[in-house]
Design a protein around this motif. Structure first.
Motif, PDB file in Angstrom:
ATOM      1  N   LEU A  90       0.834  -1.208   0.000  1.00 53.71           N
ATOM      2  CA  LEU A  90       0.000   0.000   0.000  1.00 53.71           C
ATOM      3  C   LEU A  90       0.870   1.260   0.000  1.00 53.71           C
ATOM      4  CD1 LEU A  90      -2.774  -1.247   2.450  1.00 53.71           C
ATOM      5  CD2 LEU A  90      -3.046  -0.746  -0.011  1.00 53.71           C
ATOM      6  N   GLU A  91       1.997   1.217   0.715  1.00 54.23           N
ATOM      7  CA  GLU A  91       2.906   2.371   0.710  1.00 54.23           C
ATOM      8  C   GLU A  91       3.525   2.578  -0.670  1.00 54.23           C
ATOM      9  OE1 GLU A  91       5.608   1.678   4.004  1.00 54.23           O
ATOM     10  OE2 GLU A  91       3.867   1.776   5.363  1.00 54.23           O
ATOM     11  N   ARG A  92       3.870   1.465  -1.297  1.00 57.16           N
ATOM     12  CA  ARG A  92       4.454   1.557  -2.633  1.00 57.16           C
ATOM     13  C   ARG A  92       3.447   2.182  -3.608  1.00 57.16           C
ATOM     14  NH1 ARG A  92       7.733  -3.422  -5.541  1.00 57.16           N
ATOM     15  NH2 ARG A  92       8.194  -2.274  -7.472  1.00 57.16           N
ATOM     16  N   LEU A  93       2.195   1.791  -3.487  1.00 54.36           N
ATOM     17  CA  LEU A  93       1.152   2.364  -4.344  1.00 54.36           C
ATOM     18  C   LEU A  93       0.989   3.861  -4.063  1.00 54.36           C
ATOM     19  CD1 LEU A  93      -1.590  -0.447  -4.295  1.00 54.36           C
ATOM     20  CD2 LEU A  93      -0.054   0.178  -6.177  1.00 54.36           C
ATOM     21  N   ALA A  94       1.009   4.226  -2.784  1.00 59.17           N
ATOM     22  CA  ALA A  94       0.869   5.638  -2.425  1.00 59.17           C
ATOM     23  C   ALA A  94       2.008   6.454  -3.038  1.00 59.17           C
ATOM     24  CB  ALA A  94       0.837   5.785  -0.913  1.00 59.17           C
ATOM     25  N   ALA A  95       3.218   5.879  -3.034  1.00 57.80           N
ATOM     26  CA  ALA A  95       4.366   6.571  -3.612  1.00 57.80           C
ATOM     27  C   ALA A  95       4.190   6.776  -5.118  1.00 57.80           C
ATOM     28  CB  ALA A  95       5.641   5.781  -3.328  1.00 57.80           C
TER      29      ALA A  95
END
Lengths: 377, 377
Positions: free
Chosen positions: A73-78
């Motif tokens: 999810l963090e990777r997607l947010a980035a």
């Protein structure tokens, strides 16, 4: 069209757990939805899973960790990508209505494009110049309607021409990707991909960074047709992926439209074949609009939904005894068989059969197939 | 399929009189058959005609003379052409079954070809090389079945390719001619015509020596489709004669099959349009055979025929009074109206209405239109 779970705002934890559940081995879209329908939340399903799997003989059952899901999810947010799960507001309704909707979608670009009426254009990667020209023109004309978005699979040939045609005149397009949301395949479509993200939307159910392999393309194809009210096929060779998309569209109850060609042109085989099988012959966007207009009218009627979406009888709460479990196993073979057929042959209730099938799947002993069919593995 | 009159050997005089009746002004195929059904023989009909016409206000009614008809028959004999009238044995049954079969056919070549199952191939005169190639290949493959003959109209383009394809490998073909049986149009098909006469058959309802004019082509087209179990359309432009043939075929209850093409090719317009309207998409002879096979099976069942073919009530033997006649005339306008509609509106019996319409036609006051419709003229 029925949403598969309550369409409601969810907590950050629940969204993460929904992703954990989906990324866990042996949990495909159908099982994911059965678990959600039964337990009501991913958090509760995860708590119950090891017990379920253990009943079908699996000693150790590991759900993907909180850390792993949070990292995704963090990777997607980035990447400035949105994460949306099946059942949340904004999840595309036509996609939610198929048998095996993706439980999780990463979206780059503008979510609003997913709310438009999708019309898919698919076809040969090695399309002729004429085929690409037809795809482009139809896409431009379809996307000139502000209610419509042109859906395709970001492949070479017809797909690329359809996306380009849709955005060239300010229209909308949605690309369903076979790999991760940031993994453009084929690489030559990199520029087109960024145009799509800027002026439309790209979607993927896969983790970011995943390079697509052959098995991912049929999954991508079901999203292309699932997002769409109808599928237009242009130049599809015998045994092509486009014919698979067309077959899936048919199974999903989405009409297949096809642009004909001369029998002397091998690229026309697929479309001509589809027309012989009942697909509507279309020559231009006007023909496409004519074919989908009755569906558009039907779509504007408010869908009938039961007050409570969670069916009480989808699984059986009792633990099935071994004899009953073995009678279900005896009905399975490597050749897919319909779940209804198993229910009939075993003379058991549907909830018990579904519970046992779920246990077997979680234990890695069962595969799901389209059309509510299952096979031993 | 019903033969329109008793299928029986006839005398030389009766054949001559049938030709006289057909060549007489104001007697088209529909009227010819009504007269034959009513009077039983052309000789008797000719005797009664002046009286009939006179009742509708025509002072002088002249039937074509015996000498003229005999001259035509002698000219045909000199060409080694057979003369066959509707109702005689050997008259093609599918043609006899249409609404307006030619009462008289001149045939050059071999009558046996007319007994085969006809499949028509028609299309653009300015066909592309690819279109001609498709027509030729389908014709060769269809005609490889010894029960089949390929029917067409001896025009440029698709027609010529179909005839050539059928005979190139020893198969059978039948050409329906727009002009007289000895009048080849277009002249460039002279060699092909002689090949057809040598290896198949040519037919015409027109007098020998007649050069075809525009009005004769639609009449020719109804013979092409009438001789055939089904009509295959290849490359037909918008508003082309081939589309007229296809429409006629549909009205005659003969299925229309069409070979598709790219929407970018204007020559594909007609066939693609027909497929959108319900024509079966065909790519090759195999597809054509698949489409006609159910009809071939139906054809081999013995047709049901009433013991007596001559219906007693087709016309009314009494002379209609003027008031009744005027009520029928009042129903007529330059816009064609169905005979059934007139019967209903006038509240008269069908035989009386048909009798009055026949009188009016013979008097030159009425025109017949397809679909049992009539108009004032």
């Amino acid at each position: 069209m029925l949403a598969p779970v309550n369409s409601a705002e969810i907590s950050v934890v629940e969204r993460r757990d929904r992703l954990r559940l989906f990324r866990t081995a042996h949990i495909g879209p159908v099982t994911w939805r059965e678990l959600m329908d039964h337990f009501g939340s991913a958090t509760d399903a995860i708590a119950a899973l090891p017990d379920f799997a253990g009943r079908a003989g699996r000693k150790r059952f590991e759900v993907v960790s909180e850390t792993e899901a949070e990292a995704e999810l963090e990777r997607l947010a980035a990447l400035d990508a949105k994460a949306i799960t099946l059942g949340e507001p904004g999840y595309p309704e036509p996609l939610a209505a198929i048998d095996n909707p993706p439980p999780f979608l990463a979206v780059r670009g503008h979510l609003a494009h997913l709310a438009r009426t999708g019309i898919a254009i698919v076809g040969a990667r090695n399309a002729s110049a004429n085929g690409r020209r037809i795809a482009e023109t139809i896409a431009t004309d379809l996307a000139s309607d502000p209610a419509v978005t042109v859906v395709s699979g970001l492949a070479r040939g017809i797909d690329a021409a359809a996306h380009s045609g849709a955005i060239c005149d300010g229209g909308s397009t949605v690309a369903a990707m076979a790999g991760g949301i940031d993994t453009v395949y084929p690489p030559e479509n990199e520029v087109l991909y960024h145009d799509i993200v800027a002026h439309g939307a790209a979607v993927s159910e896969m983790p970011p960074g995943l390079a697509p392999r052959s098995k991912h393309f049929p999954r991508r194809n079901r999203i292309v047709s699932g997002l769409s009210l109808a599928v237009v096929v242009i130049e599809a060779a015998r045994k092509s992926g486009s014919l698979i998309t067309a077959r899936l569209a048919g199974e999903q109850g989405r009409p297949v439209l096809a642009v004909p060609g001369s029998p002397l042109d091998p690229r026309a085989y697929g479309a001509n074949h589809l027309i012989r099988e009942g697909a509507v012959l279309v020559r231009d966007a006007e023909d496409v609009f004519e074919a989908v207009r009755p569906m558009l009218a039907a779509e504007t009627e408010p869908p009938e939904r039961p007050a409570t979406r969670r069916p009480a009888t989808i699984l059986d709460l009792d633990v099935p005894n071994d004899k009953v479990r073995e009678s279900v196993v005896a009905c399975l073979s490597p050749e897919p068989v319909a779940v209804d057929e198993i229910v009939r042959r075993c003379q058991l209730t549907a909830p018990i059969v579904r519970t046992i099938l779920l246990e077997l799947e979680l234990a890695g002993r069962l595969e799901r197939h389209p059309g509510n069919r299952v096979a031993a593995c």
